[in-house]
Design an enzyme around this catalytic site. Sequence first.
Site, short mmCIF file in Angstrom:
data_model
loop_
_atom_site.label_atom_id
_atom_site.label_comp_id
_atom_site.label_asym_id
_atom_site.label_seq_id
_atom_site.Cartn_x
_atom_site.Cartn_y
_atom_site.Cartn_z
N MET A 198 0.85 -1.18 0.00
CA MET A 198 0.00 0.00 0.00
C MET A 198 0.89 1.23 0.00
SD MET A 198 -3.04 -1.13 2.69
CE MET A 198 -1.96 -2.03 3.82
N ALA A 199 0.68 2.10 -1.00
CA ALA A 199 1.51 3.28 -1.16
C ALA A 199 1.47 4.15 0.09
CB ALA A 199 1.05 4.08 -2.37
N CYS B 117 -4.38 -1.97 -10.04
CA CYS B 117 -4.61 -0.59 -9.62
C CYS B 117 -5.82 0.01 -10.33
CB CYS B 117 -3.38 0.25 -9.89
SG CYS B 117 -3.62 1.98 -9.47
N HIS C 70 -8.14 -9.74 -6.36
CA HIS C 70 -9.03 -8.88 -5.57
C HIS C 70 -10.41 -9.01 -6.21
CE1 HIS C 70 -9.75 -4.67 -3.61
NE2 HIS C 70 -10.84 -5.41 -3.59
N ASN D 226 -8.17 -11.87 -2.07
CA ASN D 226 -8.05 -10.53 -1.50
C ASN D 226 -9.40 -9.83 -1.58
OD1 ASN D 226 -6.72 -7.39 -2.59
ND2 ASN D 226 -6.79 -8.09 -0.50
N GLY D 227 -9.75 -9.12 -0.50
CA GLY D 227 -10.99 -8.35 -0.49
C GLY D 227 -11.87 -8.68 0.68
N ASP D 228 -12.13 -7.69 1.53
CA ASP D 228 -13.07 -7.80 2.65
C ASP D 228 -12.62 -8.81 3.71
OD1 ASP D 228 -14.51 -5.97 1.25
OD2 ASP D 228 -16.14 -7.31 0.69
N GLY E 216 -4.99 -6.19 3.03
CA GLY E 216 -4.72 -4.79 2.74
C GLY E 216 -5.28 -3.89 3.83
N ARG E 217 -6.43 -3.28 3.55
CA ARG E 217 -6.98 -2.26 4.45
C ARG E 217 -7.31 -2.80 5.84
NH1 ARG E 217 -12.04 -0.51 1.46
NH2 ARG E 217 -11.95 -2.68 0.75
#
Length: 379
Positions: free
Chosen positions: A24-25, A108, A180, A211-213, A235-236
């Site tokens: 993650m940037a 992206c 994702h 990836n995702g949730d 990720g998040r």
Amino acid sequence: MSVLPAALQLGSLRVETPVVLAPMAGITNAAYRRLCAEQGAGLYVCEMITSRGLVEGDTMTRSMLVFDELETVRSVQLYGTDPVYVGKAAEILCAEYGVAHIDLNFGCPVPKVTRKGGGGALPWKRNLLGEILEHAVRAASAYDVPVTMKTRKGIDADHLTYLDAGRIAEESGCAAIALHGRTVEQAYSGQADWSAIAELKASVGIPVLGNGDIWEAADAIRMVEETGVDGVVIGRGCLGRPWLFRDLAAAFAGDEVATLPNLGEVASVLRRHAELLCQHMGEERGCKEIRKHIAWYLKGFPAGGELRRAMALVDSLATLDVLLAELDPTSPFPVLELGTPRGRQGAPRKRVVLPEGWLDDTDGSGCVIAEDSHDTSGG
């Protein structure tokens, strides 16, 4: 019910816990990777860098390739749209930086990237995707370094690419593919489609990462059980919660997961994060960097507006210590925050910005895409 994977095998690289920190940037720098690694096992990927910037010796790009002294497995995500540049960049990463894993970004959703045909738009050009992967794999294989790719379902619901991308990744010699479960059009909105991840897993013979949730360890286990994936990409979900990796390590080991830190424990992790940032960047820059993380750490906890504002302007570790001392260390973890989204969300794109005529064909052989050496993204 699927059997939980004990480890993740990426070519010659064995990851003891099948968990990967998504690049993650501005987030997954050496300090944050060290912090997460202190919490639990997994593969921790450096911030994404551009192939052109690396090959041309761009100072900003090179400055991002910093690794902690205890970072024994170096993993980097590479962005590129030109097969030759990507191949050269992969060789540089292996020969000069001693990386053990290279991930290629084709996920992206940022308009400045997709308008050039990069990121999540690129897999529409099947032949170009294959050429990029083949150049990267050829260069990295000379050093026995595995190459993986990350992508999305497609550009939008009418232009899906993930099944072709999986086939091309396998044919090109990639060690794994991460999906994702959203389209570029969705960006980070709505709900990730885990059924697409399951479909991809069933269609290829290489490892698939989902990836995702994934907000809690239980979500990761559920994804494995529902899709059969070989591992998960986080990720998040770990923003302001690096202990999620400890929970994930326990969950995949079949142990009880019970990490609900009180505010005092969260403050200690926040302080450790700031300390590591200052060690790597110097105190002034390190304190500026920790500011964006503070709201994530304190989300749901009682902390007055004035105190939060003061923390958002913290300029030294000494000041941070004074402010952290004002928090009530006994405040329990806000259970209502469990399972809730963190970080970017937003609304779907009204339209995905693409180069003119991009959707006219799916070839892309010999296609030349302008790549900015400073492009940054995530997936």
